[in-house]
Structures are given as structure tokens and as C-alpha cells.
Enzyme design. Structure first.
Site, PDB file in Angstrom:
ATOM      1  CD  GLU A   1      -4.756  -8.102   1.620  1.00 46.98           C
ATOM      2  OE1 GLU A   1      -5.681  -7.458   2.145  1.00 46.98           O
ATOM      3  OE2 GLU A   1      -3.557  -7.771   1.710  1.00 46.98           O
TER       4      GLU A   1
ATOM      5  CD  GLU B   1      -2.852  -1.322   2.353  1.00 46.28           C
ATOM      6  OE1 GLU B   1      -2.717  -0.549   3.312  1.00 46.28           O
ATOM      7  OE2 GLU B   1      -3.766  -2.175   2.291  1.00 46.28           O
TER       8      GLU B   1
HETATM    9  C1  GLA Z   1      -5.141  -4.716   4.149  1.00 46.58           C
HETATM   10  C2  GLA Z   1      -3.909  -5.489   4.577  1.00 46.58           C
HETATM   11  C3  GLA Z   1      -4.270  -6.803   5.198  1.00 46.58           C
HETATM   12  C4  GLA Z   1      -5.404  -6.666   6.180  1.00 46.58           C
HETATM   13  C5  GLA Z   1      -6.571  -6.037   5.487  1.00 46.58           C
HETATM   14  C6  GLA Z   1      -7.744  -5.936   6.417  1.00 46.58           C
HETATM   15  O1  GLA Z   1      -5.687  -5.162   2.988  1.00 46.58           O
HETATM   16  O2  GLA Z   1      -3.028  -5.736   3.509  1.00 46.58           O
HETATM   17  O3  GLA Z   1      -3.145  -7.280   5.881  1.00 46.58           O
HETATM   18  O4  GLA Z   1      -5.021  -5.888   7.276  1.00 46.58           O
HETATM   19  O5  GLA Z   1      -6.178  -4.750   5.085  1.00 46.58           O
HETATM   20  O6  GLA Z   1      -7.865  -6.996   7.274  1.00 46.58           O
END
Ligand code: GLA
Length: 339
Positions: free
Chosen positions: A244, A137
């Protein structure tokens, strides 16, 4: 035969010629969700246990207990491990950036702490963690700047990105090194991520892949926007992973606090199944470049979305019910593999 009567196939087995199927796990869910995990998933990611603050809570102290438990679990069951994450602005302790009296550390001090952290963590899991989200990020959501304003950027400078990837490669030359981000399909942010990775590659920085977090919703982002992002990133010649994935049943801007229903009704399950079908048909079409799809959780009884963006509001973003039964979305994903 209706779905309930069919034997439940293993998700990762039906996808074995396409890509790895992963799940985010924690020290509790490897116990409570053990049978789903071992039957359906070929890879795990630690939900929190490998983040900086968890592994390295104080300058002179590491705690590997829970991360070790996850890595051991994966090894016992022949699963791969994605490492998540080394450099991030969240869940990183303040000692990295400031002395105990609050004064800021210098660039060289911050980099020395990072190098020591990465050497210790990547060194411990060398050969056991096959891929790392080296940086998470770092790109801005706002159109008026390229990189997110973080302590890493402010205290080290823009080259914290290239330095992190170079250190990672030096420490574990066999690990696959990823840049990971959310809102990764949004056209403006997509171009910023593309430019950043392109610039690193043009300078010979060892970056091997882009992680698309994939925190999606029923209707958003549109399929074509996801496809355009995959195409754009793939044009850089790097591997891609969905890291994710979950499909929230709430609209993006729905911050309503009232929980409307306590169970996911059949209509919502069917809409979600259609969305998962759309996503996996896209992922399958790009299996030459996409090497893994990780869901952010295992079943609907344990999801971060119950507390985000609204605390205590139930959501049902995954492929298995709260009782660990395959949902319609599970079956369409299975069918998609064999289509
Ligand atoms: C982001 C992070 C993850 C997690 C999500 C929410 O996407 O990369 O590690 O913390 O937020 O759970």
C-alpha cells in the site's frame, strides 16, 4: 534531453525482472485512470471492493458487481490481482459477530460465517486472484499486548489467525497467502509481527508472505528502519510485498487543518523524488525476496490521503500529478531500475 521531452517508459516493464508494480484501484479509477494503469502497472488491488462489507453486506446477500469489474479489467489487460482482504476488524459488518437482536454469536457461529464467506469469495476468484491478504492488521500497536483487541480475537480466540490461513489454503491451495499490516517497520511492532508469523510457521500454518503496507512520509520511517524490517521478516523464509505504498508530504504528527498550498511545489516534488529513490533502491536490493510493490492509488488526483488524517486537506503521495503527468519521483524510480 529534459524529462518532459523523453518518451515515458512503462514502469512495470522497466521493473519486470525485479517485481510486480501494482496500484490500488476502484470501479471509478479503472475508467478515469485507464491509460496510466494499462501502461505502468502489472497488478491491481481493490481499494475497497473486496472488503467484507462490500462483497457480503448482509448475512444472506453478496454483491460481486464491482469486484468482478475490477477482476475483468485486470484480465483484459494481462494484470495480476491481489485480493484484499478476508479477515479485518474494519469494514466488516456487525452481523458477523452478533445476531440481529444484538446478542453475541458464539465462536462456532462466527467461524461458520467466516468459512462460508471465504469459500464463496475465494472460490469465485480461484485462479484469478493470485494472492490474498488473508488477515489484515491483527497485531497490536501498543507495547503491552501482542494482538490487537478485536471482535475476531474476543469471540474466536487467538487461533482465529491459524484457522483463517488454514481455511484459505484449503479453499485455494494455489493462492499465495499474506499477513498484511501498517507501522510494520516500527521496531516494537515489527517484533510482534515477526513473533506472530514465526509461531504460525512453526505450527505448520500455511502462510507464504508478509505485506508491508508502506504508508510512509517524506522523512519517516528512516531508511534503516525499513531495511531492518525487510531483513527481519525475510529471515522467516517468507516472501514480502509492499502492498500500500504512498509517501505523504505531511509529517506523521501534522494534523494541521489549514491547507498551506493548493499545488505541490517543485521543492516538495524533489524531496519526494529523493525519498522514492531511497525506497526503490532498497526494494531493488531485496528483489529476491520482494515479489511486488503496490502503490495505494495511481495519481495525485485520487488519494485517500486527501481525507486522512485530516478531511479535505490535499496531499500528493504518488508518482503522477493530478493531471496524470509523471512527477520527478516517477523518473527516479525508473532510473533506479536500470542503475
Ligand atoms: C489500510 C487498509 C487499506 C485501506 C487503507 C486506507 O491500510 O489495509 O485497505 O483502507 O488502510 O485507505
Amino acid at each position: 534531453m529534459d524529462r518532459e521531452a523523453k518518451p515515458v517508459p512503462s514502469l512495470c516493464q522497466v521493473y519486470q525482472d525485479h517485481f510486480l508494480i501494482g496500484a490500488a484501484v476502484n470501479a471509478r479509477t479503472i475508467l478515469t485512470h485507464e491509460s496510466l494503469l494499462t501502461q505502468h502497472f502489472s497488478s491491481i488491488t481493490a481499494e475497497n471492493e473486496m472488503k467484507f462489507e462490500e462483497l457480503h453486506p448482509a448475512l444472506d446477500r453478496y454483491d460481486f458487481q464491482r469486484a468482478d469489474a475490477l477482476v475483468n479489467f485486470a484480465e483484459q489487460h494481462g494484470m495480476k490481482v491481489r485480493g484484499h482482504t478476508l479477515v479485518w476488524h474494519n469494514q466488516t459488518p456487525s452481523f458477523v459477530f452478533s445476531h440481529s437482536d444484538g446478542t453475541a454469536r458464539t465462536r462456532e457461529q462466527v467461524l461458520a460465517i467466516l468459512r462460508e464467506h471465504m469459500t464463496t469469495v475465494m472460490g469465485r476468484y480461484k485462479g484469478r486472484v493470485y494472492a490474498w491478504d488473508v488477515v489484515n492488521e491483527a497485531v497490536s500497536d501498543a507495547d503491552d499486548r501482542e494482538l490487537r483487541d478485536t471482535p475476531w480475537l474476543r469471540q474466536v480466540g487467538e487461533d482465529y489467525l491459524s484457522l483463517a490461513f488454514e481455511m484459505a489454503h484449503e479453499i485455494d491451495p494455489n493462492a499465495q497467502l499474506f499477513y498484511n499490516d501498517y507501522n510494520e517497520t516500527h521496531p516494537g511492532k515489527r517484533e510482534r509481527i515477526y513473533r506472530m508469523v514465526k509461531s504460525l510457521l512453526s505450527r505448520g500454518v500455511p502462510i507464504h508472505g508478509i505485506g508491508l503496507q508502506g504508508h510512509y512520509r517524506l522523512g519517516q520511517p528512516p531508511r534503516d528502519e525499513i531495511r531492518d524490517a525487510i531483513e527481519r521478516y525475510a529471515s522467516l523464509g517468507v516472501k514480502l510485498q509492499v502492498t500500500e505504498l504512498d509517501v505523504s508530504t505531511y509529517a506523521w504528527n501534522d494534523q494541521s487543518r489549514e491547507v498551506q498550498v493548493q499545488v505541490q511545489d517543485a521543492r516538495s516534488q524533489e524531496r519526494q523524488a529523493q525519498r522514492y529513490e531511497e525506497l526503490f533502491s532498497l526494494f531493488r536490493a531485496y528483489k529476491d525476496v520482494l515479489t511486488g510493490v503496490t502503490l495505494w492509488g495511481i495519481a495525485d488526483d485520487a488519494t485517500w490521503l486527501d481525507n486522512f488524517p485530516v478531511r479535505g486537506r490535499k496531499d500528493w503521495p504518488l508518482l503522477f500529478t493530478e493531471d496524470h503527468v509523471p512527477k520527478p519521483a516517477f523518473w527516479v524510480v525508473v532510473d533506479e531500475a536500470t542503475r
